[in-house]
Design an enzyme around this catalytic site. Structure first.
Site, PDB file in Angstrom:
ATOM      1  N   ASP A   8      44.592   0.386 109.509  1.00  0.00           N
ATOM      2  CA  ASP A   8      45.396  -0.838 109.545  1.00  0.00           C
ATOM      3  C   ASP A   8      46.849  -0.525 109.224  1.00  0.00           C
ATOM      4  O   ASP A   8      47.170   0.511 108.630  1.00  0.00           O
ATOM      5  CB  ASP A   8      44.859  -1.854 108.538  1.00  0.00           C
ATOM      6  CG  ASP A   8      45.181  -3.289 108.936  1.00  0.00           C
ATOM      7  OD1 ASP A   8      45.829  -3.477 109.988  1.00  0.00           O
ATOM      8  OD2 ASP A   8      44.793  -4.218 108.213  1.00  0.00           O
ATOM      9  N   GLY A   9      47.735  -1.425 109.635  1.00  0.00           N
ATOM     10  CA  GLY A   9      49.157  -1.298 109.358  1.00  0.00           C
ATOM     11  C   GLY A   9      49.720  -2.600 108.837  1.00  0.00           C
ATOM     12  O   GLY A   9      49.112  -3.665 108.990  1.00  0.00           O
ATOM     13  N   GLU A  43      50.020   0.636 112.448  1.00  0.00           N
ATOM     14  CA  GLU A  43      48.662   0.690 112.998  1.00  0.00           C
ATOM     15  C   GLU A  43      48.417   2.042 113.670  1.00  0.00           C
ATOM     16  O   GLU A  43      47.358   2.662 113.488  1.00  0.00           O
ATOM     17  CB  GLU A  43      48.470  -0.440 114.015  1.00  0.00           C
ATOM     18  CG  GLU A  43      48.651  -1.844 113.466  1.00  0.00           C
ATOM     19  CD  GLU A  43      47.371  -2.432 112.924  1.00  0.00           C
ATOM     20  OE1 GLU A  43      46.361  -1.723 112.899  1.00  0.00           O
ATOM     21  OE2 GLU A  43      47.393  -3.623 112.530  1.00  0.00           O
ATOM     22  N   ASP A  67      41.848  -3.959 113.789  1.00  0.00           N
ATOM     23  CA  ASP A  67      42.066  -5.367 114.101  1.00  0.00           C
ATOM     24  C   ASP A  67      43.219  -5.540 115.084  1.00  0.00           C
ATOM     25  O   ASP A  67      43.658  -6.651 115.354  1.00  0.00           O
ATOM     26  CB  ASP A  67      42.304  -6.194 112.837  1.00  0.00           C
ATOM     27  CG  ASP A  67      43.537  -5.751 112.060  1.00  0.00           C
ATOM     28  OD1 ASP A  67      44.351  -4.971 112.586  1.00  0.00           O
ATOM     29  OD2 ASP A  67      43.679  -6.184 110.889  1.00  0.00           O
ATOM     30  N   HIS A 121      41.579 -10.088 108.382  1.00  0.00           N
ATOM     31  CA  HIS A 121      41.632 -11.124 107.341  1.00  0.00           C
ATOM     32  C   HIS A 121      40.432 -12.070 107.426  1.00  0.00           C
ATOM     33  O   HIS A 121      40.563 -13.283 107.263  1.00  0.00           O
ATOM     34  CB  HIS A 121      42.939 -11.910 107.438  1.00  0.00           C
ATOM     35  CG  HIS A 121      44.167 -11.058 107.506  1.00  0.00           C
ATOM     36  ND1 HIS A 121      44.604 -10.294 106.437  1.00  0.00           N
ATOM     37  CD2 HIS A 121      45.029 -10.807 108.528  1.00  0.00           C
ATOM     38  CE1 HIS A 121      45.696  -9.643 106.790  1.00  0.00           C
ATOM     39  NE2 HIS A 121      45.960  -9.919 108.045  1.00  0.00           N
ATOM     40  N   ASP A 131      43.738  -2.882 104.866  1.00  0.00           N
ATOM     41  CA  ASP A 131      44.869  -3.806 104.873  1.00  0.00           C
ATOM     42  C   ASP A 131      45.531  -3.882 103.500  1.00  0.00           C
ATOM     43  O   ASP A 131      46.763  -3.882 103.385  1.00  0.00           O
ATOM     44  CB  ASP A 131      44.397  -5.193 105.306  1.00  0.00           C
ATOM     45  CG  ASP A 131      45.502  -6.235 105.212  1.00  0.00           C
ATOM     46  OD1 ASP A 131      46.419  -6.205 106.050  1.00  0.00           O
ATOM     47  OD2 ASP A 131      45.454  -7.074 104.281  1.00  0.00           O
TER      48      ASP A 131
END
Length: 306
Positions: A8-9, A43, A67, A121, A131
């Protein structure tokens, strides 16, 4: 044994202080970031570092949870054509974040991997852990503090990482399209080249990416000021209504199947395609208009399939 990791980023301001992270478990994760970068760069960097961190176990398949459909599409769909065109998009313009994409492409050699989209989320344990660490790094850079980078894969970290996010490659001036024959009047007029049709198809797919759909500025850039949409219920939507609805609920998980894409006039391209999701499939038609040197979506209609 398959290694399952979330990547994740995060970017505060996008662009702004940025972080990235991948997470397997509490003993195997790594994070980092830059004082200035974008969410997409974070990401991509998370994926790149995951491959580098596991390079010493190349026989272990990687299952990467993301995501970001942007990252998944870049690696699994778009990169082969970009490489074939010399890392240019279908419209001839340079690919963004090409430095990171080139490095990812190098790391893929000899590796077995799959990408899986997960809703961000939404309580997914690995995604939430990645995240949290990516955002913590972005926040640390915002505060001028040292980020917590984690233990790595097996207590060791990969080779030195860039201290700054890659800079976007400036786009060259657009070239005038080649003239084509007008069958109605028998005169030559500028027409949309095949590469422009390909570029519009890529833009259409970009609008299916939850990251794009959640970005007010990007939506405003891609949608024409006079944009209209007829939804699957038959309702007519105007541009501001669509932008507000997408920003509030950007998540989407659909497949894209191109039916046809063609130039209707020098500055108008139609894209016909099918989407499929858990709710069913739909046939969709989009009209993209070229104005001020760029393509913008002017009209869209979706019709559920029986």
């Amino acid at each position: 044994m398959t290694i399952t990791a979330a990547a994740d980023g995060s970017a505060l301001g996008n662009p702004g202080p940025a972080g990235w992270a991948w997470y397997i478990d509490e003993n195997r994760w790594h994070a980092g970031g830059w004082p200035h970068g974008t969410n997409n760069q974070g990401e991509l960097m998370a994926v790149l570092d995951l491959f580098r961190s596991t390079a010493h176990v190349p026989h272990e398949p990687l299952r990467i949870l993301c995501d970001s459909q942007y990252v998944i599409n870049c690696v699994t769909k778009w990169m082969p054509n970009w490489k074939r065109r010399g890392w240019k998009k279908a419209d001839g313009k340079p690919v963004l974040n090409v430095d990171l994409l080139r490095q990812i492409d190098e790391e893929l050699a000899g590796r077995t991997y799959t990408f899986e989209w997960v809703k961000g989320h939404a309580g997914h344990a690995l995604n939430e852990a990645a995240d949290e660490r990516a955002r913590a790094c972005a926040t640390a850079f915002q505060a001028g503090a040292a980020p917590v980078v984690g233990p790595g894969f097996d207590g060791s970290l990969p080779r030195e990482l860039p201290a700054a996010a890659p800079r976007a490659v400036p786009e060259p001036p657009a070239q005038a399209p080649e003239p084509v024959q007008d069958d109605l009047f028998g005169v030559e007029v500028p027409g949309a080249e095949p590469r422009e049709v390909e570029a519009v198809v890529e833009l259409e797919q970009e609008l299916l990416d939850p990251e794009t759909r959640s970005d007010f500025g990007q939506l405003a850039y891609l949608l024409h000021p006079e944009y209209r949409e007829i939804g699957q219920s038959g309702r007519l939507w105007v541009r501001d209504e669509v932008v507000d609805a997408l920003v509030q609920d950007p998540e989407l998980s659909v497949s894209f199947e191109l039916v046809e894409a063609s130039a209707l006039s020098p500055d108008l391209i139609q894209v016909l395609y099918r989407t499929a999701s858990a709710e069913g499939s739909a046939l969709r038609s989009s009209l993209w208009q070229r104005a001020d040197g760029r393509w913008r979506l002017r009209f869209h209609q979706g019709t559920p399939e029986a």
